[in-house]
Design a protein around this motif. Structure first.
Motif, PDB file in Angstrom:
ATOM      1  N   TYR A  33      -8.878 -14.551  36.693  1.00 62.27           N
ATOM      2  CA  TYR A  33     -10.285 -14.463  36.305  1.00 62.27           C
ATOM      3  C   TYR A  33     -10.479 -15.082  34.922  1.00 62.27           C
ATOM      4  N   GLN A  48     -13.520 -16.647  39.449  1.00 57.65           N
ATOM      5  CA  GLN A  48     -12.376 -15.926  39.987  1.00 57.65           C
ATOM      6  C   GLN A  48     -11.651 -16.836  40.971  1.00 57.65           C
ATOM      7  N   ASP A  56     -15.227 -16.821  43.460  1.00 61.54           N
ATOM      8  CA  ASP A  56     -16.565 -16.561  42.933  1.00 61.54           C
ATOM      9  C   ASP A  56     -16.761 -17.374  41.666  1.00 61.54           C
ATOM     10  N   ALA A  98      -6.074 -10.010  45.603  1.00 58.76           N
ATOM     11  CA  ALA A  98      -7.273  -9.223  45.888  1.00 58.76           C
ATOM     12  C   ALA A  98      -7.531  -9.099  47.381  1.00 58.76           C
ATOM     13  N   PHE A 103     -10.739  -2.912  53.597  1.00 56.54           N
ATOM     14  CA  PHE A 103     -11.709  -1.957  53.091  1.00 56.54           C
ATOM     15  C   PHE A 103     -11.027  -0.639  52.787  1.00 56.54           C
ATOM     16  N   GLY A 104     -11.311  -0.103  51.641  1.00 54.98           N
ATOM     17  CA  GLY A 104     -10.768   1.188  51.271  1.00 54.98           C
ATOM     18  C   GLY A 104      -9.449   1.121  50.535  1.00 54.98           C
ATOM     19  N   ARG A 105      -8.881  -0.072  50.381  1.00 52.05           N
ATOM     20  CA  ARG A 105      -7.626  -0.163  49.637  1.00 52.05           C
ATOM     21  C   ARG A 105      -7.883   0.161  48.168  1.00 52.05           C
ATOM     22  N   LEU A 106      -6.814   0.484  47.489  1.00 50.81           N
ATOM     23  CA  LEU A 106      -6.940   0.758  46.074  1.00 50.81           C
ATOM     24  C   LEU A 106      -7.221  -0.531  45.319  1.00 50.81           C
ATOM     25  N   TYR A 107      -7.876  -0.373  44.208  1.00 51.43           N
ATOM     26  CA  TYR A 107      -8.216  -1.500  43.362  1.00 51.43           C
ATOM     27  C   TYR A 107      -6.980  -2.037  42.696  1.00 51.43           C
ATOM     28  N   ASN A 108      -6.907  -3.363  42.573  1.00 49.15           N
ATOM     29  CA  ASN A 108      -5.820  -3.994  41.835  1.00 49.15           C
ATOM     30  C   ASN A 108      -6.241  -4.137  40.384  1.00 49.15           C
ATOM     31  N   GLU A 109      -5.537  -3.461  39.490  1.00 51.46           N
ATOM     32  CA  GLU A 109      -5.887  -3.477  38.080  1.00 51.46           C
ATOM     33  C   GLU A 109      -5.821  -4.880  37.513  1.00 51.46           C
ATOM     34  N   GLN A 110      -6.789  -5.214  36.683  1.00 51.42           N
ATOM     35  CA  GLN A 110      -6.796  -6.500  36.005  1.00 51.42           C
ATOM     36  C   GLN A 110      -6.114  -6.365  34.654  1.00 51.42           C
TER      37      GLN A 110
END
Lengths: 121, 115
Positions: A33, A48, A56, A98, A103-110
């Protein structure tokens, strides 16, 4: 583990000049990003990448800003020509793929680099 | 559209006192919520996140945050402030339904811990 690397750390240019920033993400991170952080504001996503493809770029001023990640690792962000309002800190961040899971997976920390402070005179 | 608000530009707290940095959010679905800290001349550092589960989330450096769905808030807290906590704090939100990891940041709150 090495973090996100950015260079240069500081850059001063005159308006209408060109400038380029470089980012090397954390090894193995597929998502990269670029953010613009204007003084007194929060970071705003410019573009991104997922590997070497753009996910994006809706907030990238495409008439003057460009970015590439040709081999899916390092990335460069270019401004040509620069305007006074481009003065800001440009932050690069990276995260794991990413697209993993759904759907519903945990967020990948940036993870963020130290940023490049650009001053346009 | 998702958004996040940090109503205070600056918060001053005496060392040793409890601190609170406020954050409210707006998403159409369920949120992922984050706090980041930025020290001078350094990039953003991740402090903590709320994904699901317990409303009270514990993070780095003794910070914690409480997710309050009815008030759409995610205030950052610490029981006893240190001078070294002085920094710029950003709250961020992502709608859980999003298929990418794009997050929206607040404008930031500058925290001053007075010795």
């Amino acid at each position: 583990e090495a973090g996100v690397a950015q260079s240069p750390r500081y850059k001063i240019i005159e308006k209408r000049q060109s400038v380029a920033f470089w980012c090397n993400p954390i090894s193995g991170h597929a998502t990269l990003y670029w953010y613009q952080q204007i003084l007194g504001q929060g970071p705003k996503l410019l573009i991104q990448f997922q590997n070497n493809g753009v996910v994006d770029d809706s907030q990238l001023p495409k008439d003057r800003f460009s970015a590439e990640r040709l081999k899916g690792v390092d990335s460069t962000l270019k401004i040509q020509p620069a305007k006074l309002e481009d003065s800001a800190v440009y932050l690069c961040a990276s995260s794991l793929d990413a697209r993993l899971a759904g759907f519903g997976r945990l967020y990948n920390e940036q993870f963020f680099g130290p940023g490049t402070r650009l001053t346009v005179l | 559209a998702q958004s996040v608000a940090q109503p205070e530009d600056q918060v001053n707290v005496a060392e040793g006192n409890p601190l609170t940095v406020k954050c409210t959010y707006s998403v159409s679905g369920n949120p992922y919520l984050f706090w980041y800290v930025q020290y001078p001349n350094r990039g953003l550092q991740f402090l903590l996140k709320y994904i699901t589960g317990d409303n009270l989330v514990k993070g780095s450096y003794g910070f914690e945050a409480e997710f309050n769905k009815s008030q759409t808030s995610f205030h950052l807290k610490k029981p006893s402030a240190l001078v070294s906590d002085s920094a710029l704090y950003f709250c961020a939100v992502r709608e859980r339904m999003n298929r990418d990891d794009k997050i929206i940041f607040g404008k930031g709150t500058r925290l001053h811990i007075l010795p």
